[in-house]
Motif scaffolding. Structure first.
Motif, PDB file in Angstrom:
ATOM      1  N   GLN A 478       0.854  -1.188   0.000  1.00  0.00           N
ATOM      2  CA  GLN A 478       0.000   0.000   0.000  1.00  0.00           C
ATOM      3  C   GLN A 478       0.888   1.235   0.000  1.00  0.00           C
ATOM      4  N   GLN A 479       0.670   2.069  -1.000  1.00  0.00           N
ATOM      5  CA  GLN A 479       1.506   3.260  -1.125  1.00  0.00           C
ATOM      6  C   GLN A 479       1.218   4.220   0.030  1.00  0.00           C
ATOM      7  N   PRO A 480       2.272   4.745   0.656  1.00  0.00           N
ATOM      8  CA  PRO A 480       2.027   5.684   1.761  1.00  0.00           C
ATOM      9  C   PRO A 480       1.362   6.957   1.234  1.00  0.00           C
ATOM     10  N   ALA A 481       0.504   7.528   2.066  1.00  0.00           N
ATOM     11  CA  ALA A 481      -0.272   8.717   1.650  1.00  0.00           C
ATOM     12  C   ALA A 481       0.652   9.902   1.379  1.00  0.00           C
ATOM     13  N   MET A 482       0.286  10.720   0.423  1.00  0.00           N
ATOM     14  CA  MET A 482       1.027  11.951   0.131  1.00  0.00           C
ATOM     15  C   MET A 482       0.045  12.991  -0.390  1.00  0.00           C
ATOM     16  N   ASP A 483       0.172  14.213   0.065  1.00  0.00           N
ATOM     17  CA  ASP A 483      -0.646  15.327  -0.400  1.00  0.00           C
ATOM     18  C   ASP A 483      -0.547  15.424  -1.933  1.00  0.00           C
ATOM     19  N   VAL A 484      -1.689  15.595  -2.573  1.00  0.00           N
ATOM     20  CA  VAL A 484      -1.715  15.598  -4.048  1.00  0.00           C
ATOM     21  C   VAL A 484      -0.859  16.732  -4.608  1.00  0.00           C
ATOM     22  N   ALA A 485      -0.918  17.900  -3.974  1.00  0.00           N
ATOM     23  CA  ALA A 485      -0.141  19.041  -4.479  1.00  0.00           C
ATOM     24  C   ALA A 485       1.361  18.737  -4.419  1.00  0.00           C
ATOM     25  N   ILE A 486       1.778  18.070  -3.352  1.00  0.00           N
ATOM     26  CA  ILE A 486       3.204  17.717  -3.233  1.00  0.00           C
ATOM     27  C   ILE A 486       3.577  16.718  -4.318  1.00  0.00           C
ATOM     28  N   ARG A 487       2.716  15.726  -4.480  1.00  0.00           N
ATOM     29  CA  ARG A 487       2.984  14.715  -5.506  1.00  0.00           C
ATOM     30  C   ARG A 487       3.101  15.385  -6.886  1.00  0.00           C
ATOM     31  N   ASP A 488       2.174  16.299  -7.177  1.00  0.00           N
ATOM     32  CA  ASP A 488       2.220  16.996  -8.474  1.00  0.00           C
ATOM     33  C   ASP A 488       3.520  17.790  -8.612  1.00  0.00           C
ATOM     34  N   SER A 489       3.934  18.451  -7.526  1.00  0.00           N
ATOM     35  CA  SER A 489       5.136  19.274  -7.631  1.00  0.00           C
ATOM     36  C   SER A 489       6.378  18.417  -7.885  1.00  0.00           C
ATOM     37  N   LEU A 490       6.391  17.216  -7.294  1.00  0.00           N
ATOM     38  CA  LEU A 490       7.512  16.302  -7.537  1.00  0.00           C
ATOM     39  C   LEU A 490       7.502  15.808  -8.985  1.00  0.00           C
ATOM     40  N   ASP A 491       6.309  15.451  -9.459  1.00  0.00           N
ATOM     41  CA  ASP A 491       6.190  15.002 -10.860  1.00  0.00           C
ATOM     42  C   ASP A 491       6.656  16.118 -11.803  1.00  0.00           C
ATOM     43  N   ASP A 492       6.192  17.329 -11.526  1.00  0.00           N
ATOM     44  CA  ASP A 492       6.557  18.464 -12.384  1.00  0.00           C
ATOM     45  C   ASP A 492       8.062  18.712 -12.360  1.00  0.00           C
ATOM     46  N   PHE A 493       8.638  18.595 -11.159  1.00  0.00           N
ATOM     47  CA  PHE A 493      10.076  18.844 -11.041  1.00  0.00           C
ATOM     48  C   PHE A 493      10.870  17.842 -11.889  1.00  0.00           C
ATOM     49  N   VAL A 494      10.474  16.575 -11.781  1.00  0.00           N
ATOM     50  CA  VAL A 494      11.185  15.541 -12.549  1.00  0.00           C
ATOM     51  C   VAL A 494      11.028  15.808 -14.053  1.00  0.00           C
ATOM     52  N   ALA A 495       9.824  16.194 -14.471  1.00  0.00           N
ATOM     53  CA  ALA A 495       9.584  16.447 -15.899  1.00  0.00           C
ATOM     54  C   ALA A 495      10.415  17.646 -16.369  1.00  0.00           C
ATOM     55  N   ARG A 496      10.387  18.722 -15.573  1.00  0.00           N
ATOM     56  CA  ARG A 496      11.114  19.927 -15.975  1.00  0.00           C
ATOM     57  C   ARG A 496      12.615  19.686 -16.037  1.00  0.00           C
ATOM     58  N   ARG A 497      13.145  19.050 -14.978  1.00  0.00           N
ATOM     59  CA  ARG A 497      14.596  18.818 -14.949  1.00  0.00           C
ATOM     60  C   ARG A 497      15.014  17.846 -16.054  1.00  0.00           C
ATOM     61  N   THR A 498      14.152  16.896 -16.357  1.00  0.00           N
ATOM     62  CA  THR A 498      14.479  15.970 -17.453  1.00  0.00           C
ATOM     63  C   THR A 498      14.606  16.747 -18.765  1.00  0.00           C
ATOM     64  N   ARG A 499      13.634  17.661 -19.022  1.00  0.00           N
ATOM     65  CA  ARG A 499      13.703  18.469 -20.256  1.00  0.00           C
ATOM     66  C   ARG A 499      14.982  19.303 -20.266  1.00  0.00           C
ATOM     67  N   GLU A 500      15.282  19.915 -19.118  1.00  0.00           N
ATOM     68  CA  GLU A 500      16.484  20.763 -19.057  1.00  0.00           C
ATOM     69  C   GLU A 500      17.756  19.952 -19.294  1.00  0.00           C
ATOM     70  N   ILE A 501      17.837  18.808 -18.630  1.00  0.00           N
ATOM     71  CA  ILE A 501      19.056  17.992 -18.747  1.00  0.00           C
ATOM     72  C   ILE A 501      19.194  17.462 -20.167  1.00  0.00           C
ATOM     73  N   GLU A 502      18.062  17.019 -20.747  1.00  0.00           N
ATOM     74  CA  GLU A 502      18.124  16.513 -22.126  1.00  0.00           C
ATOM     75  C   GLU A 502      18.423  17.642 -23.106  1.00  0.00           C
ATOM     76  N   GLY A 503      18.047  18.872 -22.718  1.00  0.00           N
ATOM     77  CA  GLY A 503      18.362  20.034 -23.549  1.00  0.00           C
ATOM     78  C   GLY A 503      19.784  20.535 -23.357  1.00  0.00           C
ATOM     79  N   GLY A 504      20.539  19.899 -22.479  1.00  0.00           N
ATOM     80  CA  GLY A 504      21.941  20.252 -22.358  1.00  0.00           C
ATOM     81  C   GLY A 504      22.286  21.062 -21.131  1.00  0.00           C
ATOM     82  N   LYS A 505      21.292  21.423 -20.322  1.00  0.00           N
ATOM     83  CA  LYS A 505      21.595  22.170 -19.098  1.00  0.00           C
ATOM     84  C   LYS A 505      21.948  21.191 -17.976  1.00  0.00           C
ATOM     85  N   PRO A 506      22.956  21.431 -17.204  1.00  0.00           N
ATOM     86  CA  PRO A 506      23.326  20.471 -16.171  1.00  0.00           C
ATOM     87  C   PRO A 506      22.270  20.419 -15.055  1.00  0.00           C
TER      88      PRO A 506
END
Lengths: 506, 506
Positions: A478-506
């Motif tokens: 059973q996945q431990p509970a997490m506030d939806v807004a926090i979960r979204d912010s983590l998802d967004d962070f991973v997506a944004r940093r992935t785009r940046e890193i793939e675009g050549g930014k460290p």
């Protein structure tokens, strides 16, 4: 449900509640040391001589060299030499005991003092299970293993690189690993050490999950920096150390030593070398940020004279820990070292013997943070699914062991002897009925039944029962509970940093 | 032969010679105790109260009861009660340290003090190997196992009933067992305890093999007498104890306790009960023959609350030993306890974990005589051929462990640091070349090579490698030399006693 089943259910529920209540174990017994005061003095003097005469190399970072020079160390190129006592003086600001906070406060762990924390294996590129054999690990394996560790009460930590997710590009792996630790498990975890921007990303994700102010003021990451023995810290490790120290996060300095190759072929000499490396590196942490949490780590494996390969579960591995812990105590630093290591490729008897030897040695030594306590196969090249649940059961036994023996009046049970005559039995005695549910440790993995029962249940070996348990734990996860807004912010962070890193930014 | 092979051969030969030179191990480190002075006082007071208020039953032997009465114990039927301190006073004549002589004097062992002796399992009616599975043991198995133990340097003792030879009639089994111990192995062994005439036969066979005068004046047999916990010694055990004590041979009093059934469900209470039983029984030995060698033995297994079955390799099993050893020291008696026990039915990971836990616990506790150190499966219902060689390898590691850490100037190797720069390696350093052959313990059973090597060699699990090693050891076995006249006298004795016993004479 029969009466018998009813009792069995009650017992299970009670045990589970008890285990949840303890995010780490407080030791109530002493620790075993194999080094006396005279030998401590010798090793400390030798470490001082090594730092004074040979020195240590800190590679690829001018800022570090400047900092050392500014505070009075002798810098010559990348080699830094230290006057006797200089490092010991600098590390006095490191805390003896601190808390590593988990996302779920009930899972936060004490590091140091009488606390013992059991943590998964770190770093294997391969996974193994009985169904599919050995193969390169994926992020799917990483996630499944992180779920398993969430479900196992005897594992106090979610670990770091529990396996290398080799299906992901190296520059983004750390994002997905931190995401898994934060969303699939609510125990504390470790930060990336492979590049400074990855350390910063990990810290940033903790800020999203736990609040920026909280992270700035507390230790939420515990990261392991290995020296390149002998007497070198390379650029990558140095940069990670600096990032975490600046952020007030914990860095464990853990010289990785294959004895006889990366250190002289003796315990006494290796102790002096390891102490020298830890002294210089923890001094650096304290120069960067006085008071930043740090720990004294060791990874010592004697090499085989037959094959040149590292060996595990050996007498020397345990003897080494039982000396190094005392050196750490002398410095007032928490002690971090290795647990259930084995060279075996499979979850066989060798894996059992070696893992238990190393885990029990670490426990007796009083290691505060026991890394590689679950899953290790093939000297950390592989993590085994079955091995994880097998090892966790032994961690649970060790936790019970360090709580010592109860000599209270209730435990003395003198009234039971009045109740049961010579030759009688105690199964029905009042004391037994009142205490049997919690009196002795109960494992999950050992088969203690009769040969006939065991045969009727399929004559399964432990690794076969473990394979079934892994499936059940993952199915029941059973996945431990997490506030939806926090979960979204983590998802967004991973997506944004992935785009940046793939675009050549460290 | 390549240069590499040449080196490997040299190393092996040297190791073998070293191991042969040590018939037992002298411990150079302290022992781990989990009981402090205050708790010792509590347990000793409780044992005294048990002996005073409840007493112990000595069944079926008027001579014993008379002896107790004559010396001031309070005899009521078969129940004997003791004033506080009475037993402790009587056992003062037992030696702290003694030698059990082997047929080959180079194999004699010290019992007590700093000595540690590793001994095979005792009593299993079944044997197991990977080829033929589990089956009732025969005298052929007994002989093969006795040969194996002769060949394994890490096993110091030939043991007693290493398996029950169930193909022989009960009344003559002891003759064939003693014959095997004396002719197929030259290490010390144990005497029969199943009937007084069998004890006498075993002593007589030792007189034939080692000389009557020598046997009359020295300890050549070490025999284990189990009390029937709680607080009973039955007729059979009592008679064996009397025979060996009269002959000046060693008797170990070892209460066999399944905790929660045969004692209260706590360590503190079980310690008091066991101490009471040992006090009364060793006092009896000293009344029979003051100065007769004796030892304080324990066999403690917590029962499973799920199945009621005994459990092994548990925290409580080790905690118990780490308290009982201190109680034995207080009495000035050598301490005997259990080694590599497991409930597993097969040589799997469970067998490895549990056996290592119990063996390492016993070693840390400082047990002087570690029985069941090799071969145990299924909680001593079975001895495993593969398990014997797997366990022996871990005994070898434990022997190295208790020799402690070398802090000599040579081991400090400070010159090596001058020779090897930071980032270098020590493989070619002078200190390494001079010391690598003996610096670290080398096992025989663990596979430390790469996954690729291991796969190329058949991907064998440890129990599969062990099966091959058993075959090789038995194929290479060389019977120890024995004078032809002695051998003939032993053969004649067995033949004569067999005729007498089959003719109805005890």
């Amino acid at each position: 449900m029969s009466r018998r089943e009813g009792r069995s259910e009650r017992i299970r529920a009670r045990t589970a509640r008890q285990e949840l209540a303890a995010p780490f174990t407080i030791r109530r017994i002493g620790f075993v040391s194999l080094i006396d005061e005279a030998a401590v003095a010798i090793i400390e003097r030798n470490a001082d001589r090594i730092l004074d005469e040979i020195g240590m190399e800190f590679r690829g970072d001018a800022e570090t060299l400047d900092l050392f020079r500014k505070h009075g160390a002798r810098v010559d190129g990348q080699r830094v030499r230290f006057d006797p006592g200089w490092c010991r003086d600098k590390i006095k600001t490191a805390p003896r005991i601190f808390t590593q906070h988990a996302r779920n406060p009930a899972r936060s762990v004490q590091i140091g003092g009488e606390a013992q924390v059991y943590c998964p294996s770190f770093g294997p590129p391969f996974v193994h299970d009985m169904e599919k054999g050995r193969r390169y690990a994926t992020i799917g394996d990483f996630q499944a293993i992180t779920k398993l560790h969430h479900s196992l009460a005897a594992v106090n930590h979610s670990g770091g690189v529990v396996v290398e997710p080799v299906d992901l590009p190296v520059p983004v792996r750390h994002l997905h690993m931190a995401h898994a630790h934060l969303t699939l498990n609510d125990k504390p975890f470790m930060g990336a050490v492979t590049a400074p921007e990855r350390a910063r990303d990990t810290i940033e994700m903790c800020r999203l999950a736990m609040g920026a102010d909280f992270v700035d003021q507390n230790c939420v990451l515990y990261s392991v920096v290995n020296t390149n023995a002998p007497l070198v810290m390379d650029e990558t490790m140095l940069w990670a150390l600096k990032e975490y120290a600046k952020a007030g996060q914990c860095t464990v300095v853990s010289p990785f030593v294959l004895g006889g190759a990366m250190s002289p072929v003796s315990i006494a000499a290796t102790l002096a070398q390891v102490l020298a490396e830890v002294l210089a590196s923890v001094a650096l942490i304290q120069l960067i940020r006085p008071g930043a949490p740090a720990a004294f780590g060791t990874f010592f494996s004697p090499i085989s004279l037959k094959t040149g390969a590292p060996t595990f579960g050996t007498p020397e591995g345990t003897q080494f820990q039982m000396c190094a812990k005392t050196l750490a105590d002398r410095l007032g630093l928490p002690f971090h070292s290795v647990g259930a290591l084995t060279a075996s490729k499979v979850p066989d008897a060798q894996a059992g013997y070696e893992s238990q030897a190393q885990l029990m040695g670490a426990t007796m030594a009083g290691v505060n943070f026991i890394i590689h306590a679950t899953g290790c196969l093939e000297g950390l090249l592989t993590t085994g699914y079955e091995k994880i649940v097998m090892d966790a059961d032994r961690c649970s036994a060790m936790m019970r062991f360090v709580q010592g023996v109860d000599f209270s009046e209730a435990a003395q049970a003198m009234e039971a002897f009045q109740e049961v005559p010579p030759g009688g039995h105690f199964l029905g005695a009042t004391h037994t009925r009142e205490n049997f549910e919690t009196a002795f440790w109960m494992g999950e993995m050992s088969d203690n039944g009769t040969y006939e029962q065991w045969s009727a249940e399929g004559a399964l070996w432990e690794h076969e029962r473990a394979a079934l348990r892994v499936k059940k734990l993952l199915a029941d996860y059973q996945q431990p509970a997490m506030d939806v807004a926090i979960r979204d912010s983590l998802d967004d962070f991973v997506a944004r940093r992935t785009r940046e890193i793939e675009g050549g930014k460290p």
